[in-house]
Write an enzyme that holds these catalytic residues in place. Structure first.
Site, short mmCIF file in Angstrom:
data_model
loop_
_atom_site.label_atom_id
_atom_site.label_comp_id
_atom_site.label_asym_id
_atom_site.label_seq_id
_atom_site.Cartn_x
_atom_site.Cartn_y
_atom_site.Cartn_z
N ARG A 1 -3.10 -14.89 -2.48
CA ARG A 1 -2.26 -14.73 -1.28
C ARG A 1 -3.04 -15.18 -0.06
O ARG A 1 -4.17 -14.74 0.14
CB ARG A 1 -1.82 -13.27 -1.10
CG ARG A 1 -1.11 -13.03 0.24
CD ARG A 1 -0.38 -11.70 0.34
NE ARG A 1 0.93 -11.79 -0.30
CZ ARG A 1 1.93 -10.93 -0.10
NH1 ARG A 1 1.77 -9.89 0.71
NH2 ARG A 1 3.08 -11.08 -0.72
N CYS B 1 0.84 -1.20 0.00
CA CYS B 1 0.00 0.00 0.00
C CYS B 1 0.87 1.25 0.00
O CYS B 1 1.84 1.33 0.76
CB CYS B 1 -0.87 0.03 1.24
SG CYS B 1 -2.17 -1.20 1.21
N GLY C 1 9.20 -7.49 -0.46
CA GLY C 1 8.52 -6.26 -0.08
C GLY C 1 9.50 -5.14 0.22
O GLY C 1 9.95 -4.41 -0.67
N TYR D 1 -7.81 -9.59 6.39
CA TYR D 1 -8.81 -8.82 5.64
C TYR D 1 -9.99 -9.74 5.29
O TYR D 1 -10.03 -10.90 5.71
CB TYR D 1 -8.15 -8.18 4.41
CG TYR D 1 -7.08 -7.19 4.83
CD1 TYR D 1 -7.43 -6.02 5.53
CD2 TYR D 1 -5.73 -7.42 4.59
CE1 TYR D 1 -6.46 -5.12 5.95
CE2 TYR D 1 -4.75 -6.52 5.01
CZ TYR D 1 -5.12 -5.38 5.70
OH TYR D 1 -4.16 -4.50 6.13
N ALA E 1 -2.69 -3.58 -2.50
CA ALA E 1 -4.07 -4.04 -2.31
C ALA E 1 -4.99 -3.01 -2.96
O ALA E 1 -5.03 -1.85 -2.57
CB ALA E 1 -4.38 -4.16 -0.83
C1 FNR Z 1 2.78 -4.35 3.03
N1 FNR Z 1 2.25 -5.63 2.87
C2 FNR Z 1 1.11 -5.81 2.10
N2 FNR Z 1 0.67 -7.06 1.81
C3 FNR Z 1 -0.35 -7.25 0.97
O1 FNR Z 1 -0.72 -8.39 0.70
N3 FNR Z 1 -1.00 -6.18 0.41
C4 FNR Z 1 -0.63 -4.90 0.67
O2 FNR Z 1 -1.20 -3.94 0.12
C5 FNR Z 1 0.43 -4.69 1.58
N4 FNR Z 1 0.86 -3.43 1.92
C6 FNR Z 1 2.06 -3.25 2.56
C7 FNR Z 1 2.60 -1.96 2.67
C8 FNR Z 1 3.87 -1.78 3.22
C9 FNR Z 1 4.45 -0.40 3.29
C10 FNR Z 1 4.59 -2.91 3.69
C11 FNR Z 1 5.98 -2.75 4.27
C12 FNR Z 1 4.04 -4.15 3.62
C13 FNR Z 1 3.04 -6.82 3.24
C14 FNR Z 1 4.11 -7.08 2.18
O3 FNR Z 1 3.52 -7.37 0.93
C15 FNR Z 1 5.02 -8.26 2.57
O4 FNR Z 1 4.21 -9.41 2.65
C16 FNR Z 1 5.72 -8.02 3.90
O5 FNR Z 1 6.28 -6.73 3.94
C17 FNR Z 1 6.81 -9.06 4.16
O6 FNR Z 1 7.77 -9.05 3.11
P1 FNR Z 1 9.20 -8.27 3.28
O7 FNR Z 1 8.90 -6.81 3.43
O8 FNR Z 1 9.86 -8.84 4.49
O9 FNR Z 1 9.92 -8.59 2.01
#
Ligand code: FNR
Length: 365
Positions: free
Chosen positions: A234, A26, A332, A186, A60
């Protein structure tokens, strides 16, 4: 020959150029609370395609207005949203990335302020709204959660149709991949987990009933994406709530089989988010990989798996693929730190041959 992180991945008619995917994140960056993609999204997502990502997933993206986490989230609930996303898709595609959209509904975790504004429940006088969930139980926030209404059966059918319409618009916008967001507490995860699903109709109770809406949505998204384009889902592999009836890895393995039958090509394996009491064992490197591996090894379906969580180095991503532990390394936060992570990884792994540094940037590489 053993696959490595720069091996292409073919799913249906789509060829993903390597195994790096940018995880949905996001950005809370639409203008005027209208859900329309802006220059920010174009630059943000476009930069990761320039940086060599195989898959570039949007944040998302809400299939209904009330399914936004914050009023600043992206949406796909009208044709205007589709049209605003189309140039983003085109740019990602023109730089070799496979554009994907995460279709989402925040359920009872909707109606919040942005993280940098506190991430608090958004109150009605600030534009907050009533949230919806399988059961009328609000998320246990510290203070004043928004009112949460139970979805009736006919409203569940409407939610399924919202995901269907979102997928149709996504395809029209040019997205190659649609990912159904059924994780992180969610709406769809709220149906899966007995922690949040207290229904006694066809959408609650047994495993079959709790998983029904996710199967129906996966089928609808598959229909709209057609036989040629990949569908991802997911999930949270576990609620991390071993002290009570909850969602766990055994159910996730079963669900993976069902989702494969429903038309999913890849399960994107995350965890947690349903309840603040969750006891996550560790958030270190590869902390969710063992769940992806279990789905891969124990599910009867020949479904691809993606792992996400704590992937920050080239060697780590490469080892996941080389050792056949997952099909996609979903990244991420490292991508927030370094939009060119795959290009830098190629240099580090001595695989400059495997990437296309944009001509404009070659003097810097
Ligand atoms: C997220 N994450 C997330 N997951 C998801 O399924 N939809 C989303 O919109 C979001 N938004 C989001 C925003 C921000 C700023 C972060 C840091 C994380 C979770 C993300 O996709 C991921 O699953 C986690 O951050 C773990 O992976 P990393 O960051 O350790 O590589």
């Amino acid at each position: 020959m053993t696959d490595d992180v720069f091996s292409p991945l073919e799913i249906r008619e789509t060829t993903i150029r390597n195994r790096f995917a940018m995880s949905p994140m996001c950005q809370y960056s639409v203008d005027d609370r209208d859900g329309l993609a802006t220059d920010w999204h174009r630059v943000h997502l476009g930069s990761r395609a320039v940086g060599g990502a195989g898959v570039v997933l949007t944040e998302a993206t809400a299939v209904e207005k009330r399914g936004r986490i914050t009023p600043e989230d992206l949406g796909i609930w009208s044709d205007a949203h589709r049209d605003a996303l189309a140039p983003v898709v085109e740019f990602v595609d023109s730089h070799g990335g496979t554009p994907g959209i995460q279709l989402a509904h925040a359920g009872r975790k909707a109606s919040k302020t942005r993280p940098w504004d506190g991430g608090e429940p958004l109150q009605p006088d600030e534009g907050g709204w009533e949230t919806v969930a399988p059961s009328a139980v609000p998320y246990p926030y510290d203070d004043e959660p928004p009112a949460t209404a139970k979805l009736e059966a006919d409203e569940i059918a409407d939610v399924v149709e919202s995901f269907r319409a979102g997928a149709r618009r996504a395809r029209e916008a040019g997205f190659e991949i649609a990912e159904v967001h059924a994780a992180h507490g969610y709406l769809l995860h709220e149906f899966l987990s007995p922690v949040t699903n207290r229904r006694d109709d066809a959408y609650g109770g047994s495993f079959r009933n709790r998983t029904r809406i996710v199967r129906e949505i996966t089928e609808a998204v598959r229909e709209e994406m057609g036989a040629d384009r990949p569908v991802f889902v997911r999930i949270s592999a576990t609620d991390w709530l071993d002290d009570r009836a909850s969602w766990d890895i055994e159910q996730s393995v079963r669900l993976a089989d069902d989702l494969s039958d429903a038309g999913a090509d890849l399960i994107d394996v995350s965890s947690g988010g349903i309840n603040p009491d969750q006891a996550i064992e560790s958030v270190g490197p590869n902390y969710q990989l063992r769940f992806a591996e279990r789905i891969r090894n124990e599910s009867d379906a020949d479904v691809n798996v993606g792992t996400v969580g704590g992937i920050t180095t080239a060697q780590q991503a490469d080892a996941i693929i080389r050792n056949d532990r997952a099909d996609l390394a979903i990244v991420g936060r490292k991508f927030l730190d370094d939009p060119y992570f795959p290009l830098h990884a190629a240099r580090e792994l001595g695989r400059e041959d495997a990437v296309d540094v944009p001509v404009q940037y070659q003097r810097g590489f």
